[in-house]
Design an enzyme around this catalytic site. Sequence first.
Site, mmCIF file in Angstrom:
data_model
loop_
_atom_site.group_PDB
_atom_site.id
_atom_site.type_symbol
_atom_site.label_atom_id
_atom_site.label_comp_id
_atom_site.label_asym_id
_atom_site.label_seq_id
_atom_site.Cartn_x
_atom_site.Cartn_y
_atom_site.Cartn_z
ATOM 1 N N CYS A 136 55.643 1.778 54.990
ATOM 2 C CA CYS A 136 54.975 1.030 55.894
ATOM 3 C C CYS A 136 53.728 0.590 55.185
ATOM 4 O O CYS A 136 52.731 -0.070 55.932
ATOM 5 C CB CYS A 136 54.790 1.678 57.208
ATOM 6 S SG CYS A 136 53.347 3.090 56.942
ATOM 7 N N PHE A 189 87.448 41.002 69.461
ATOM 8 C CA PHE A 189 86.114 41.913 69.042
ATOM 9 C C PHE A 189 84.921 41.643 70.278
ATOM 10 O O PHE A 189 84.466 42.594 70.623
ATOM 11 C CB PHE A 189 85.763 41.538 67.724
ATOM 12 C CG PHE A 189 84.544 42.483 67.295
ATOM 13 C CD1 PHE A 189 84.746 43.407 66.447
ATOM 14 C CD2 PHE A 189 83.284 41.998 67.372
ATOM 15 C CE1 PHE A 189 83.831 44.363 65.994
ATOM 16 C CE2 PHE A 189 82.156 42.958 67.038
ATOM 17 C CZ PHE A 189 82.421 43.987 66.138
ATOM 18 N N LYS A 196 68.610 40.253 31.051
ATOM 19 C CA LYS A 196 68.324 38.929 31.968
ATOM 20 C C LYS A 196 69.081 37.866 31.144
ATOM 21 O O LYS A 196 68.840 37.641 29.861
ATOM 22 C CB LYS A 196 66.803 38.586 32.072
ATOM 23 C CG LYS A 196 66.096 39.911 32.798
ATOM 24 C CD LYS A 196 65.779 39.266 34.284
ATOM 25 C CE LYS A 196 65.012 40.298 34.851
ATOM 26 N NZ LYS A 196 64.155 39.414 35.836
ATOM 27 N N LYS A 238 73.094 42.293 38.269
ATOM 28 C CA LYS A 238 71.603 42.584 38.888
ATOM 29 C C LYS A 238 71.588 41.638 39.798
ATOM 30 O O LYS A 238 71.415 40.438 39.622
ATOM 31 C CB LYS A 238 70.678 42.578 37.716
ATOM 32 C CG LYS A 238 69.355 42.652 38.208
ATOM 33 C CD LYS A 238 68.274 42.786 37.015
ATOM 34 C CE LYS A 238 66.817 43.233 37.313
ATOM 35 N NZ LYS A 238 66.325 42.837 38.680
ATOM 36 N N SER A 248 60.860 49.910 38.826
ATOM 37 C CA SER A 248 61.696 48.820 38.403
ATOM 38 C C SER A 248 62.194 49.006 37.143
ATOM 39 O O SER A 248 62.319 50.054 36.745
ATOM 40 C CB SER A 248 60.610 47.591 38.315
ATOM 41 O OG SER A 248 59.134 48.016 38.010
HETATM 42 S S1 IVH Z 1 69.591 50.262 39.937
HETATM 43 C C1 IVH Z 1 65.255 51.747 38.534
HETATM 44 N N1 IVH Z 1 71.284 48.352 40.170
HETATM 45 O O1 IVH Z 1 66.479 45.483 39.992
HETATM 46 C C2 IVH Z 1 65.925 51.533 39.628
HETATM 47 N N2 IVH Z 1 69.043 47.851 40.589
HETATM 48 O O2 IVH Z 1 64.044 45.544 38.455
HETATM 49 C C3 IVH Z 1 67.346 51.638 39.109
HETATM 50 N N3 IVH Z 1 68.592 45.587 41.261
HETATM 51 O O3 IVH Z 1 64.206 46.722 42.593
HETATM 52 C C4 IVH Z 1 67.770 50.397 40.048
HETATM 53 N N4 IVH Z 1 70.713 45.083 41.165
HETATM 54 O O4 IVH Z 1 66.101 45.851 43.566
HETATM 55 C C5 IVH Z 1 70.113 48.982 39.956
HETATM 56 N N5 IVH Z 1 72.839 47.012 40.102
HETATM 57 C C6 IVH Z 1 71.670 47.112 40.356
HETATM 58 C C7 IVH Z 1 70.508 46.357 40.891
HETATM 59 C C8 IVH Z 1 69.364 46.447 40.662
HETATM 60 C C9 IVH Z 1 69.502 44.824 41.421
HETATM 61 C C10 IVH Z 1 67.098 45.589 41.409
HETATM 62 C C11 IVH Z 1 66.530 46.438 42.270
HETATM 63 C C12 IVH Z 1 65.277 46.986 41.612
HETATM 64 C C13 IVH Z 1 65.206 45.864 40.286
HETATM 65 C C14 IVH Z 1 64.539 46.545 39.155
#
Ligand code: IVH
Length: 665
Positions: free
Chosen positions: A407, A34, A310, A113, A80
């Site tokens: 020390c 590569f 969570k 997540k 979020s």
């Molecule tokens: S879907 C609202 N899928 O979680 C947007 N987000 O708390 C829908 N995250 O900033 C996002 N894994 O960075 C989605 N499998 C996943 C995820 C994910 C991590 C993060 C993402 C976002 C945060 C929201």
Amino acid sequence: MSPQARIQELTETLKQHNYRYYVLADPIISDFEFDQLLQELEALEAKHPELQQPDSPTLRVGGELSKEFPNFTHIRPMLSLGNSYSREDLEDFDQSVAKLTGGTPFSYLLEHKFDGVSLSLHYENGLLVRAVTRGDGVKGDEITANARTIRTVPLRLMGEGHPANLEVRGEVLMMVEDFYALNRKRVAAGESPFMNPRNTTAGTLKMQDSSIVAQRPLVFFAYSLLTEEEVAATDAEQLALLKTWGFRLSGSDTVCKTLAEVWTYLDKWEIGRTQLPYEIDGIVLKVNELRLRDELGTTSKFPRWAMAYKYKAEGAISKLLSVDYQVGRTGKITPVANLEPVLLAGTTVKRASVHNADEIERLGLHYDDVVAVEKGGEIIPKITHVLKDKRVANSSPVLFITHCPECSTELIRPEGEVNHFCPNETGCPPQIKGRIRHFASRNALDIDGLGIEIVNQLVDEGLIHTYADLYDLTYDQLIALERFADLSAKNLLTGIEASKEQPFERMLFGLGIRYVGATVAKKLARYYKSMEALTSATREELEAVPDIGGRIAESLVDFLEKPGSREVLQRLERAGLQLSTKEKSTTPNRLNGKSFVISGVFSEFSRNEIKKLVEDYGGEVKSSLSSKTHFLLAGDKAGPSKLDKAASLGITVIDEPAFLKMISE
Ligand code: IVH
């Protein structure tokens, strides 16, 4: 074959191998093969920069320096997710979705997540044109050059059927094993280890030098596709498309039709998450049908069609047995709690970090306390709180030590610092040994045969006290020591001798000056070119050097003012170490403090060669023009927008002959 055809062929071949290696984890050629192909492509592109493809694999090695990242307003805000910690929360969520969609049947897409950093990638006609961090959700930093170095970010989409404009979002992270390996490398090189994969990833993405980003093991997992055109009806179908377009998915996604299926999935990963190669902090639940997502819409912060579940941070209960205080190379004191062994996230935990004196006070820690430990992203778990109702009567509080455990010198806590330090730099054994060990480490003087054990032995025997003493060691002294034989003594002396040839920047890094890591040392060495010039610079002058801040300048001045520092430097010089850069006589510092932006094609040199010339003569190369740029070095076909911008900012534009005259004068 014409250079053009060969460049195209190599680009295509290397792309396929990259994909097989990083996305499919199924390479069919060796790393060596590569690299050979990549080098061939690099050489061709250097000769014919105009033929470089926009998705060339050579872009992945990085190189462009960018001072600040431009802001970019997200096309669609990056929201979020609402959080839930219990199944009741999810039942409520499920009911509200059912109510809002008025009984239309729907399913959920569930997936990990990822505990990383979200990134938005923009593609136009299949080409990656932009990568933007989440920022505040509305605006983020444009870090395209850094994102290009991530092998799992396609530079050009594979497969077919992609709309002209599309956005792919996902998470950048580091695999836990890669993170540990990175830390092992850092420790071996005398650098401090990183805290956890997430923070390291976030820090890496914001680095100014993309060639360093290229060396960090970042991975991109795609999780959503955003486009104006309707390419699929469900999220699951979209993910399948992303896969055919060359993205890497975690493979954790599944579709659930009932809450019972959702519970099964949550249970599976509640246990399974500790065995994953990457860190997750929960599960994301998203309505799978895209039409329903539109109907549900969003609040100002969250989509109404998704929810994060969570997992509780993994914790355990143990008992505090004692507290050790470790003394680092810089004299920093780190308290470490010894615990009754307890099983946590699959490993037995015996120690926990308590950071510093403030933390001990915050916890209100007593000996024999029953404590809660938690494993966050950090390598060592930490004590989160004390179970005060379980405290044994008359237990004594943990009081931070006042004197060095090694020390016995009285400790100091400099103003504004959270840490205590042992000020006895020249007499405290772990500091002496740590400094010599750092001096000999791989990224510094790289002295073969001088590992921790040998350093300890030499210091304990009183043969060396500073790194300058290494160069006075004799064969007779070594052979008289236990564990040394003829060969090992000779090898060590050869290793020490060879270190005299290490370049100035490594020597500078090896000195172990606080805040002068390998990168800073390189910058200082390139700028000043000799220890003599560096040591005669004032604090103000040091601060004026690009990328050298007040903290570093102060630390350098402190070091030089310390009794003994200058003498050690003189001894190193007399011993024959490189206290100046070798090119000194051929490349004077003509371009010191001058910044350049390079655009276009040059006749005598490739762009990389021109860049190197600027740097060799002490100048700096930036990727974009700002009011602080001194020159636009414009070759043939220089970008018209760059020329316009230079004119409007009043920046001097010079061509290749003018530049060559400038450095030769
Ligand atoms: S879907 C609202 N899928 O979680 C947007 N987000 O708390 C829908 N995250 O900033 C996002 N894994 O960075 C989605 N499998 C996943 C995820 C994910 C991590 C993060 C993402 C976002 C945060 C929201």
